[in-house]
Design a protein around this motif. Structure first.
Motif, PDB file in Angstrom:
ATOM      1  N   LEU A  19     -20.884  -8.605 -31.978  1.00 36.04           N
ATOM      2  CA  LEU A  19     -20.925  -9.151 -30.714  1.00 36.04           C
ATOM      3  C   LEU A  19     -21.976  -9.850 -30.219  1.00 36.04           C
ATOM      4  N   GLY A  20     -22.736 -10.373 -31.179  1.00 40.62           N
ATOM      5  CA  GLY A  20     -23.847 -11.531 -30.975  1.00 40.62           C
ATOM      6  C   GLY A  20     -25.108 -10.866 -30.718  1.00 40.62           C
ATOM      7  N   GLU A  21     -25.518  -9.804 -31.548  1.00 39.08           N
ATOM      8  CA  GLU A  21     -26.856  -9.061 -31.396  1.00 39.08           C
ATOM      9  C   GLU A  21     -26.676  -8.391 -30.027  1.00 39.08           C
ATOM     10  N   ARG A  22     -25.829  -7.723 -29.762  1.00 42.30           N
ATOM     11  CA  ARG A  22     -25.949  -6.882 -28.800  1.00 42.30           C
ATOM     12  C   ARG A  22     -26.678  -5.692 -28.883  1.00 42.30           C
ATOM     13  N   PRO A  23     -27.651  -5.344 -28.100  1.00 42.15           N
ATOM     14  CA  PRO A  23     -28.524  -4.017 -27.993  1.00 42.15           C
ATOM     15  C   PRO A  23     -27.895  -2.735 -27.945  1.00 42.15           C
ATOM     16  N   VAL A  24     -28.394  -2.036 -28.393  1.00 42.08           N
ATOM     17  CA  VAL A  24     -27.733  -0.323 -28.650  1.00 42.08           C
ATOM     18  C   VAL A  24     -27.153  -0.152 -27.393  1.00 42.08           C
ATOM     19  N   ASP A  25     -27.773  -0.254 -26.092  1.00 38.17           N
ATOM     20  CA  ASP A  25     -27.406   0.426 -24.998  1.00 38.17           C
ATOM     21  C   ASP A  25     -26.212  -0.613 -24.215  1.00 38.17           C
ATOM     22  N   GLU A  26     -25.749  -1.565 -24.994  1.00 32.72           N
ATOM     23  CA  GLU A  26     -24.734  -2.392 -24.531  1.00 32.72           C
ATOM     24  C   GLU A  26     -23.419  -2.415 -25.609  1.00 32.72           C
ATOM     25  N   ARG A  27     -23.454  -1.212 -26.306  1.00 31.91           N
ATOM     26  CA  ARG A  27     -22.264  -1.374 -27.441  1.00 31.91           C
ATOM     27  C   ARG A  27     -21.182  -0.242 -27.053  1.00 31.91           C
ATOM     28  N   LEU A  28     -20.913   0.162 -25.925  1.00 31.77           N
ATOM     29  CA  LEU A  28     -19.981   1.031 -25.621  1.00 31.77           C
ATOM     30  C   LEU A  28     -18.720   0.614 -25.828  1.00 31.77           C
ATOM     31  N   ALA A  29     -18.408  -0.711 -25.363  1.00 33.68           N
ATOM     32  CA  ALA A  29     -16.979  -1.266 -25.607  1.00 33.68           C
ATOM     33  C   ALA A  29     -16.879  -1.430 -27.098  1.00 33.68           C
TER      34      ALA A  29
END
Length: 272
Positions: free
Chosen positions: A224-234
């Protein structure tokens, strides 16, 4: 597996409880017994079927800890949870002494990222009589992501798990007690993980319940383009839903309520 876990209704949701200060997602958040019990109560309310408790981080680069430290982290928490609730507890460990103490304290499943390869682990698991999840990992946590290589990741992981199954059976562990886990993120590149996911039905066809653990992992961030841990819910929910659709029996997650909802709808469509 405990008789109150029915794999037919929907994939079982295993809620993650890390008793570690350095786990990649929630390290240090729940490492006090009362806080951990409150978190377990919340996960039960949200629909968790199993609680997976780990006292040693297995994130890439994680250092090893002593047997004494791991026991001190997990046993009081297992005892506190068992006093508070009857929910099945899984202990995420590779150490025979921790397996023994955890089952004595109330755990009913061993979840071993090293597939009982540590000295004495196979014999201990055979003695304890509880279900065991055998996971594939190439290398060790400290170095497993340095340069993972396979000629055919699906065939090699399947062959490893089949070998461990045969050794378990030779040690007297009944096939009905075994669960398998391809080990997403444990000595695998993103492409290796995607191949294992694409061919997850190959693992399901072995007849053993399959556990999938991809919640919040780095493969999601990278895709998802280096999404941080707290933005990986979806991304985590998308993979949990795919795992359920492809036949996983257990999905190991951080976000229990959302995962239960996604898997319930997945099953509703599948059985419409």
């Amino acid at each position: 597996m405990s008789s109150d876990i029915n794999f037919e209704r929907r994939p079982r949701v295993m809620g993650i409880l890390n008793m570690t200060p350095d786990s990649f997602s929630d390290g240090g958040r729940f490492n006090q017994a009362q806080v951990a019990v409150e978190r377990v109560r919340q996960m039960i309310q949200e629909g968790a079927d199993i609680i997976d408790i780990g006292g040693e981080s297995t994130r890439p680069g994680a250092p090893a800890i002593s047997e004494e430290e791991e026991l001190a982290r997990v046993i009081p928490v297992i005892e506190a949870i068992r006093h508070d609730s009857a929910i099945p507890i899984s202990v995420d460990t590779s150490k025979p002494a921790v397996m023994h103490a955890a089952v004595a304290a109330g755990a009913s499943l061993i979840n071993d990222v090293r597939a009982l390869q540590e000295p004495g682990a196979l014999d201990m698991a055979a003695q304890l009589g509880v279900p065991i999840c055998l996971m594939h990992m190439q290398g060790q946590p400290r170095t497993m992501q340095a340069n993972p290589h396979y000629d055919d990741v699906v065939e090699e992981v399947l062959a490893f798990l089949q070998q461990r199954i045969e050794l378990c059976q030779a040690a007297g562990i009944a096939p009905a007690r075994l669960i398998i886990d391809p080990g997403f993120g444990f000595g695998k590149t993103v492409q290796h993980n995607l191949a294992l996911f694409r061919y997850l039905p190959r693992f399901v066809k072995t007849g053993y319940p399959v556990l999938v653990g991809v919640s919040r992992k780095s493969m999601i961030g990278k895709l998802l383009g280096e999404r941080p841990v707290d933005e990986r819910l979806a991304g985590s929910l998308a993979l949990a839903t795919l795992a359920g659709w492809l036949g996983a029996a257990i999905v190991r997650v951080h976000d229990v309520r959302e995962s239960v909802d996604a898997l319930t709808l997945c099953r509703a469509v599948r059985h419409a």
